[in-house]
Design a protein around this motif. Sequence first.
Motif, short mmCIF file in Angstrom:
data_model
loop_
_atom_site.label_atom_id
_atom_site.label_comp_id
_atom_site.label_asym_id
_atom_site.label_seq_id
_atom_site.Cartn_x
_atom_site.Cartn_y
_atom_site.Cartn_z
N HIS A 122 0.87 -1.19 0.00
CA HIS A 122 0.00 0.00 0.00
C HIS A 122 0.90 1.23 0.00
O HIS A 122 1.45 1.62 1.03
CB HIS A 122 -0.93 -0.02 1.22
N CYS A 123 1.02 1.83 -1.16
CA CYS A 123 1.92 2.98 -1.33
C CYS A 123 1.50 4.14 -0.42
O CYS A 123 0.32 4.50 -0.36
CB CYS A 123 1.89 3.42 -2.80
N LYS B 236 2.72 7.11 -0.83
CA LYS B 236 2.94 8.31 -1.66
C LYS B 236 4.00 9.22 -1.05
O LYS B 236 3.83 10.43 -0.98
CB LYS B 236 1.62 9.06 -1.90
N ILE C 183 5.92 5.41 -8.21
CA ILE C 183 4.61 4.82 -7.89
C ILE C 183 3.69 5.85 -7.24
O ILE C 183 2.46 5.79 -7.40
CB ILE C 183 4.80 3.56 -7.00
N THR D 205 0.02 6.06 -8.77
CA THR D 205 -1.19 5.76 -7.98
C THR D 205 -2.07 7.01 -7.83
O THR D 205 -3.29 6.91 -7.88
CB THR D 205 -0.81 5.21 -6.60
N GLU E 78 -5.91 7.03 -9.15
CA GLU E 78 -7.03 7.35 -8.27
C GLU E 78 -7.86 8.49 -8.84
O GLU E 78 -9.09 8.48 -8.77
CB GLU E 78 -6.52 7.69 -6.87
N TRP F 155 -6.05 0.23 -8.08
CA TRP F 155 -4.70 -0.27 -8.35
C TRP F 155 -4.24 -1.23 -7.26
O TRP F 155 -4.69 -1.15 -6.10
CB TRP F 155 -3.70 0.89 -8.49
N TYR F 156 -3.34 -2.09 -7.64
CA TYR F 156 -2.67 -3.00 -6.70
C TYR F 156 -1.18 -2.99 -7.03
O TYR F 156 -0.81 -3.03 -8.20
CB TYR F 156 -3.18 -4.43 -6.86
N MET F 157 -0.36 -2.95 -5.98
CA MET F 157 1.08 -3.07 -6.18
C MET F 157 1.45 -4.50 -5.80
O MET F 157 1.30 -4.89 -4.63
CB MET F 157 1.84 -2.07 -5.31
#
Length: 214
Positions: A106-107, A109, A115, A119, A123, A129-131
């Motif tokens: 879960h980035c 940011k 990323i 992301t 959004e 999205w999934y990393m």
Amino acid sequence: MLREESTANDDLDLAGVDMRIRIKEHLMRIATSKPSLEAAELAKLATTELGVEDEDLVNFALIEAMNVMSLRRYVRVPADERVLLIPHCLRDPERCKAPIDDEGYHCLKCGACIIAEITRNAEEKGIKWYMVGGGSHAMRIIKNARPKAILGIACYDEAMMALAKTGEYGIPTQAVMLRKAGCVNTEVDLDDVLASFNLGNVVTVSTSSPHTYG
Ligand code: SF4
């Protein structure tokens, strides 16, 4: 001297970018005039006619040919029913504090890697999205999330495996190839990714150099 070397490298990069644009445009032209071709035939014809022999560009052409094949179905899926799969190898491995669970990383940011931008833009477009940590993790997420369309960022090998699998599941898929592959510190062109978010409006290839983070 340093300046001359960097100019020469820039020229090489631009030559690669220019050829990628030509490949992509040529694929679209051939696909329109010969709609019965399979992806491999389409890629082969395009690279032969353009005289492309470089392995990376040949691989790029095949992935793009597969993208062309599923584009019509893909663009019919609204953005909020598409799923974006981001490889964790794009993270800054030393500074990343993203927590991980069954749904992947879960980035936060933090801005240490690309990323955060990817992301944030996903959004804004309403794209979930999934990393992910690898191909099998991506497949698990696809089975759970059951997306109507998939956009994946991947190296050539992972993209080929994923496209074969999503083809079996009948899920229209688009792939954006990494510019620099590997297990860590990989790179993707942000403009290529952002262009892929807008598929359905226009088809573009970035002409800019890869963004640098750090
Ligand atoms: S921006 Fe990159 S380094 Fe920072 S939390 Fe997100 S994935 Fe990790």
